[in-house]
Structures are given as C-alpha cells and as structure tokens.
Design an enzyme around this catalytic site. Structure first.
Site, short mmCIF file in Angstrom:
data_model
loop_
_atom_site.label_atom_id
_atom_site.label_comp_id
_atom_site.label_asym_id
_atom_site.label_seq_id
_atom_site.Cartn_x
_atom_site.Cartn_y
_atom_site.Cartn_z
N ASP A 76 0.87 -1.18 0.00
CA ASP A 76 0.00 0.00 0.00
C ASP A 76 0.91 1.22 0.00
O ASP A 76 2.07 1.15 0.41
CB ASP A 76 -0.90 0.01 1.26
CG ASP A 76 -2.17 0.81 1.05
OD1 ASP A 76 -3.27 0.22 1.05
OD2 ASP A 76 -2.08 2.05 0.89
N ASP A 125 -10.68 1.00 -4.43
CA ASP A 125 -11.57 2.05 -4.92
C ASP A 125 -11.94 1.69 -6.36
O ASP A 125 -11.05 1.38 -7.15
CB ASP A 125 -10.86 3.40 -4.85
CG ASP A 125 -11.84 4.52 -5.13
OD1 ASP A 125 -12.35 4.59 -6.26
OD2 ASP A 125 -12.12 5.30 -4.21
N THR A 199 -11.89 -7.12 6.14
CA THR A 199 -11.00 -5.96 6.20
C THR A 199 -11.75 -4.78 6.83
O THR A 199 -12.98 -4.82 6.99
CB THR A 199 -10.53 -5.55 4.79
OG1 THR A 199 -11.63 -4.94 4.11
CG2 THR A 199 -10.00 -6.73 4.00
N TYR A 200 -11.00 -3.75 7.10
CA TYR A 200 -11.56 -2.53 7.68
C TYR A 200 -12.66 -1.96 6.77
O TYR A 200 -13.76 -1.66 7.21
CB TYR A 200 -10.44 -1.52 7.87
CG TYR A 200 -10.89 -0.19 8.39
CD1 TYR A 200 -11.28 -0.04 9.72
CD2 TYR A 200 -10.93 0.92 7.55
CE1 TYR A 200 -11.71 1.19 10.19
CE2 TYR A 200 -11.36 2.15 8.03
CZ TYR A 200 -11.74 2.27 9.33
OH TYR A 200 -12.17 3.49 9.80
C1 LIG Z 1 -10.41 1.45 -0.19
S1 LIG Z 1 -8.89 1.12 0.56
C2 LIG Z 1 -8.98 -0.59 0.98
C3 LIG Z 1 -7.97 -0.97 2.03
C4 LIG Z 1 -8.05 -2.42 2.51
N1 LIG Z 1 -7.77 -3.36 1.45
C5 LIG Z 1 -9.39 -2.71 3.14
O1 LIG Z 1 -10.18 -3.45 2.53
O2 LIG Z 1 -9.65 -2.22 4.24
C6 LIG Z 1 -7.80 1.13 -0.82
C7 LIG Z 1 -6.35 1.10 -0.43
O3 LIG Z 1 -5.58 1.04 -1.62
C8 LIG Z 1 -4.47 1.91 -1.51
N2 LIG Z 1 -4.10 2.32 -2.87
C9 LIG Z 1 -4.92 2.84 -3.81
N3 LIG Z 1 -4.25 3.05 -4.95
C10 LIG Z 1 -2.97 2.66 -4.71
C11 LIG Z 1 -1.79 2.62 -5.51
N4 LIG Z 1 -1.82 3.03 -6.77
N5 LIG Z 1 -0.66 2.15 -4.96
C12 LIG Z 1 -0.64 1.73 -3.67
N6 LIG Z 1 -1.72 1.74 -2.88
C13 LIG Z 1 -2.86 2.18 -3.39
C14 LIG Z 1 -4.95 3.05 -0.64
O4 LIG Z 1 -3.89 3.72 0.00
C15 LIG Z 1 -5.89 2.34 0.32
O5 LIG Z 1 -5.24 1.95 1.51
#
Ligand SMILES: C[S@@+](CC[C@H](N)C(=O)[O-])C[C@H]1O[C@@H](n2cnc3c(N)ncnc32)[C@H](O)[C@@H]1O
Length: 249
Positions: A76, A125, A199-200
């Site tokens: 991440d 996302d 997950t969170y």
């Molecule tokens: C919606 S959160 C989901 C986090 C976790 N998987 C959960 O289900 O709780 C999306 C995560 O993807 C990471 N993320 C999004 N685009 C990214 C990228 N291009 N490189 C690294 N991390 C990324 C964000 O920082 C975030 O922590």
C-alpha cells in the site's frame, strides 16, 4: 490514546519486515531484493502471495496465520494504515509476513518475472471515472502478468457492483478462466475461513448493508489485453468524481 501518524512512521522504520520505497528511493538505489525475496528475507522456498492496496493488511496477516507454508506481502502507499498489520504480524511473531510501502504501479520494480504466485485485491476504490487507475483494468493485468507465475491466480473481493461488473467484463473480453464467483458472499456457501476474513473497509460496507462480491480468476498470458467496451451502471452510494474523498474514510 492511539499513536499518531508520525509515531507510526517512526515505529515502522525500525520494523525488519517493512520496506518503504517511494519512487525517489527506488530511482536512487533500486530494490536489491527483486527476485530474491525468498532467499534474502523469508529464507525459504514458499510461494509468495501479495495483497494489493492492503490498507491495514487484514488479509496479509489473516492468510499468513492460516498458511504458514506461504509468504505474504501487503502493499500500500499509505504507511499509517499498514502499521496496524505490521505491528500485529510482529506481535504474533509471523515470519511469513512483510509489508511494502510503494505505488502498485511500480510493482515490477520489486518482483522478478514469475516471482509471485497469487494476488489478492481487497476492496479497491472502483475508480469509476478512470479506467487506467482501476486495479483490475488491463493496464494492471499487464503489470501483474509480468510478475505472476504460470498459475496467474487473482482474487478480488469488493463491495462495488461497478468494480465487480467491470472485472467480469474484463475477464470475459480476455477469455480468462473464472474459478469461483459470487455476488453475495455471505449468502452463498463460499464463506469459509479464508473468505470470511474481513477488512476494515469491508466492515464499513457490511454495516451499510452492502453485499460482498468475490471472484477468483486466472490472468493468462497474452500479447495484448482487451479493455471491455461496456457501459456500467455507477455505484449509487459513491460519487463519480470523489474517489479521493472516499479513500480517506
Ligand atoms: C479502499 S482502501 C482498501 C484498504 C483495505 N484493502 C481494506 O479493505 O480495508 C484502498 C487502499 O488502496 C491503496 N491504494 C490505492 N491506490 C494505490 C496505488 N496506486 N498504490 C498503492 N496503494 C494504493 C490506498 O492507500 C488504500 O489503503
């Protein structure tokens, strides 16, 4: 009182299983463990499994506890989130866990061809406005394919109907084999101890009454990947252009 971001970053600099590599560091030094994670870090020959966009790393840590004979790396860009999983792995003395803080777009700087056996993408996302940023777009398939071994296994767990439909269309357009699929995990008979790890973000979406979707498929090698050309209905609970804002939750 919980630790603030700076304290978490401070903690992580001393963690032996956390690797922090923004692009500037990568450019300057390169990554010495590329192709050698098992030799230099895990000290075994076990398969390597990645969790992309791992957030707090629930899958990385949860799977590592279930499968001591596999190695897990959570990736991440957000360090403060990753700290939770990194700390938990340390407290539980899990020697099969690492975390890498970098952009997923740079992943092939960190892993050699065929070094990875499975990829989990957990609640990304959906990036409804930007296909190039969507983590199951063909741009990313190309990147994943470079580092995946022959099996090319990918898991996606999502709340998003948009993301799930898009991924299904991408899979169809490229004739990838689908191994398991459900658009309502907890009302299917598939919610075993692996798929029940939450997950969170998953917990937030479950609290809002959303179905959890899951698909496991094989990203097969190909000279070119085909982007699906379909109109997909937007998720009504997300704003089309506010992905940045929803990221902060
Ligand atoms: C919606 S959160 C989901 C986090 C976790 N998987 C959960 O289900 O709780 C999306 C995560 O993807 C990471 N993320 C999004 N685009 C990214 C990228 N291009 N490189 C690294 N991390 C990324 C964000 O920082 C975030 O922590």
């Amino acid at each position: 009182m919980g630790k603030n971001k700076l304290q978490k970053f401070e903690d992580m600099t001393g963690y032996p299983h956390v690797f922090q590599y923004p692009f500037s560091v990568l450019q300057e030094k390169g990554f010495e463990m590329k192709g050698r994670w098992n030799e230099l870090f895990f000290k075994n020959n076990h398969p390597i499994v990645l969790e992309l966009g791992c957030g707090k790393g629930e899958y990385t840590v949860g799977l590592a506890q279930l499968f001591p004979d596999k190695n897990f790396i959570g990736i991440d860009i957000k360090g403060a989130r990753m700290w939770s999983g990194a700390k938990l792995a340390l407290e539980n003395q899990l020697s099969n866990v690492a975390f890498l803080r970098t952009h997923i777009e740079l992943i092939n700087h960190f892993f050699a061809p065929g070094e990875v056996s499975e990829i989990w993408i957990t609640f990304p996302d959906p990036q409804m406005a930007k296909v190039n940023k969507r983590m199951t777009s063909t741009r990313f398939m190309k990147l994943y394919r470079e580092i995946l071994n022959d099996k090319g296994l990918i898991h996606l767990k999502t709340d998003s109907n948009f993301m799930f439909t898009y991924t299904g269309e991408m899979i169809k357009a490229n004739h990838f084999p689908v191994l398991v699929e459900t658009n309502d995990l907890y009302n299917s008979n598939l919610a075993d101890e692996i798929l029940s790890i939450q997950t969170y973000y998953e917990q937030q979406w479950l609290d809002r009454g959303l179905n959890i979707k899951y698909i496991r498929f094989i990203c097969e090698p190909s000279e070119t990947y085909i982007e699906p050309e379909v109109e997909i209905e937007q998720d009504p609970y997300r704003s089309f252009n506010r992905s940045k804002r929803s990221e902060k939750k």
